[in-house]
Design an enzyme around this catalytic site. Structure first.
Site, PDB file in Angstrom:
ATOM      1  N   SER A   2     -36.931  42.871  11.692  1.00 28.50           N
ATOM      2  CA  SER A   2     -35.790  43.735  12.002  1.00 28.50           C
ATOM      3  C   SER A   2     -34.465  42.985  12.175  1.00 28.50           C
ATOM      4  O   SER A   2     -33.690  43.303  13.060  1.00 28.50           O
ATOM      5  CB  SER A   2     -36.094  44.600  13.232  1.00 28.50           C
ATOM      6  OG  SER A   2     -37.205  45.439  12.972  1.00 28.50           O
ATOM      7  N   GLU A  60     -42.356  35.476  12.170  1.00 30.82           N
ATOM      8  CA  GLU A  60     -42.142  36.921  12.127  1.00 30.82           C
ATOM      9  C   GLU A  60     -43.126  37.622  13.059  1.00 30.82           C
ATOM     10  O   GLU A  60     -44.258  37.920  12.649  1.00 30.82           O
ATOM     11  CB  GLU A  60     -42.347  37.442  10.702  1.00 30.82           C
ATOM     12  CG  GLU A  60     -41.435  36.834   9.669  1.00 30.82           C
ATOM     13  CD  GLU A  60     -41.334  37.729   8.434  1.00 30.82           C
ATOM     14  OE1 GLU A  60     -40.210  38.162   8.121  1.00 30.82           O
ATOM     15  OE2 GLU A  60     -42.364  38.013   7.818  1.00 30.82           O
ATOM     16  N   GLY A  84     -40.181  45.757  10.604  1.00 25.87           N
ATOM     17  CA  GLY A  84     -39.990  47.139  10.166  1.00 25.87           C
ATOM     18  C   GLY A  84     -39.980  48.147  11.299  1.00 25.87           C
ATOM     19  O   GLY A  84     -40.065  49.348  11.066  1.00 25.87           O
ATOM     20  N   GLU A 112     -48.118  41.342   6.391  1.00 25.66           N
ATOM     21  CA  GLU A 112     -48.680  42.488   5.661  1.00 25.66           C
ATOM     22  C   GLU A 112     -49.837  42.041   4.761  1.00 25.66           C
ATOM     23  O   GLU A 112     -50.790  42.787   4.540  1.00 25.66           O
ATOM     24  CB  GLU A 112     -47.566  43.205   4.870  1.00 25.66           C
ATOM     25  CG  GLU A 112     -46.685  44.018   5.810  1.00 25.66           C
ATOM     26  CD  GLU A 112     -45.227  44.135   5.402  1.00 25.66           C
ATOM     27  OE1 GLU A 112     -44.891  43.898   4.238  1.00 25.66           O
ATOM     28  OE2 GLU A 112     -44.405  44.456   6.295  1.00 25.66           O
ATOM     29  N   HIS A 169     -47.583  36.360   4.550  1.00 21.68           N
ATOM     30  CA  HIS A 169     -46.845  37.433   5.232  1.00 21.68           C
ATOM     31  C   HIS A 169     -47.823  38.283   6.040  1.00 21.68           C
ATOM     32  O   HIS A 169     -48.961  38.492   5.613  1.00 21.68           O
ATOM     33  CB  HIS A 169     -46.109  38.294   4.203  1.00 21.68           C
ATOM     34  CG  HIS A 169     -45.156  39.250   4.850  1.00 21.68           C
ATOM     35  ND1 HIS A 169     -45.569  40.440   5.385  1.00 21.68           N
ATOM     36  CD2 HIS A 169     -43.822  39.170   5.090  1.00 21.68           C
ATOM     37  CE1 HIS A 169     -44.522  41.065   5.921  1.00 21.68           C
ATOM     38  NE2 HIS A 169     -43.454  40.314   5.752  1.00 21.68           N
ATOM     39  N   ASN A 218     -36.869  39.747   1.479  1.00 21.09           N
ATOM     40  CA  ASN A 218     -38.194  40.164   1.023  1.00 21.09           C
ATOM     41  C   ASN A 218     -38.124  41.649   0.663  1.00 21.09           C
ATOM     42  O   ASN A 218     -38.071  42.496   1.541  1.00 21.09           O
ATOM     43  CB  ASN A 218     -39.195  39.915   2.175  1.00 21.09           C
ATOM     44  CG  ASN A 218     -40.576  40.438   1.863  1.00 21.09           C
ATOM     45  OD1 ASN A 218     -40.873  40.839   0.734  1.00 21.09           O
ATOM     46  ND2 ASN A 218     -41.446  40.445   2.876  1.00 21.09           N
TER      47      ASN A 218
END
Ligand code: PGA
Length: 250
Positions: free
Chosen positions: A214, A168, A174, A98, A96, A9
């Site tokens: 990560s 996730e 991140g 985000e 996602h 991604n």
């Protein structure tokens, strides 16, 4: 055996020349070798068409990072399934974290997008995951169950079998803070139990569940060794050809 997949991604990184550069390195680094895992890259919209051309004749597949649920119309700034397919996308990341947290996407909206993708022959990479607060107050399973069930609401068993799920945990995205292989395995197994209760054992055993958050060359092997972890959705580490290749080969 379940499909084994490593997806990258790219998020909002790489203009056209940076995209071309990264893809050429990936293509030459992987050298069309027979890999045990399928490889998918999801660049930003502006690079899809160009990258699609660069990927011709390679084993790398193309995906997008988002999609609208309507076919076409007055939806400024949005992208349709047909637009994605016309540039060679076969996959689309949906839900996602985000998109959920920064852009306010709800389970209901994500469900509409998943249906649209499936009905137009795009494979959704359907993301779910709990926040740090949710993990710490012990509601991880509750959150995961709601996200899974709301996301696949109204789908029949045949359609649900076409989906790829990505677990996730938001606290791992991140942040450099990966879920331990045991923590990830536990949730993956739980997701399979939801699929089994809702559909069947065969479906729960068939759907690939990727881990994301990560994933790096130094932790990929341990994560991917877990029974219910079928691959990875990689953010930061997919922006460097070398580290992405080493995860693909882990
Ligand atoms: P990360 O991102 O690998 O940089 O944590 C993963 C993702 O957001 O899909």
């Amino acid at each position: 055996m379940r499909r084994r997949i490593i997806a990258g991604n790219w998020k909002m990184f790489n203009n056209i020349s940076e995209s071309q550069n990264l893809v050429s390195k990936l293509v030459s680094g992987l050298n069309n070798q027979n890999l045990i895992r399928e490889v998918i890259i999801c660049p930003p919209f502006t690079s899809l068409s160009e990258i699609s051309n660069l990927l011709k004749g390679t084993k790398i597949e193309l995906g997008a990072q988002n999609m609208h649920f309507e076919e076409k119309g007055a939806f400024t700034g949005e992208i349709s399934n047909d637009m994605l397919k016309s540039v060679g996308c076969k996959y689309v990341i949906l839900g996602h974290s985000e998109r959920r947290t920064i852009f306010g996407e709800s389970d209901e909206l994500i469900n509409k997008k998943i249906k649209k993708a499936l009905y137009s022959d795009l494979t959704p990479i359907f993301c779910i995951g709990e926040s740090l607060v949710q993990r710490e107050n012990g509601t991880t399973k509750e959150v995961i169950e709601r996200q899974v069930l709301e996301g696949i609401k109204d789908l029949n068993e045949e359609d649900v079998n076409k989906i790829i799920i990505a677990y996730e945990p938001i606290w791992a995205i991140g942040t450099g803070k990966t879920a331990s292989p045991q923590q990830a395995q536990e949730v993956h197994k739980f997701i399979r139990s939801i699929l089994k209760d809702t559909f069947s054992e065969a479906t729960s055993e068939n759907i690939p569940i990727l881990y994301g958050g990560s994933v790096k060359p130094n932790n990929a092997e341990d994560l991917l060794a877990k029974e219910d972890i079928d691959g990875a959705l990689v953010g930061g580490a997919c922006l460097e050809a070398e580290s992405f290749i080493s995860i693909i080969k882990a």
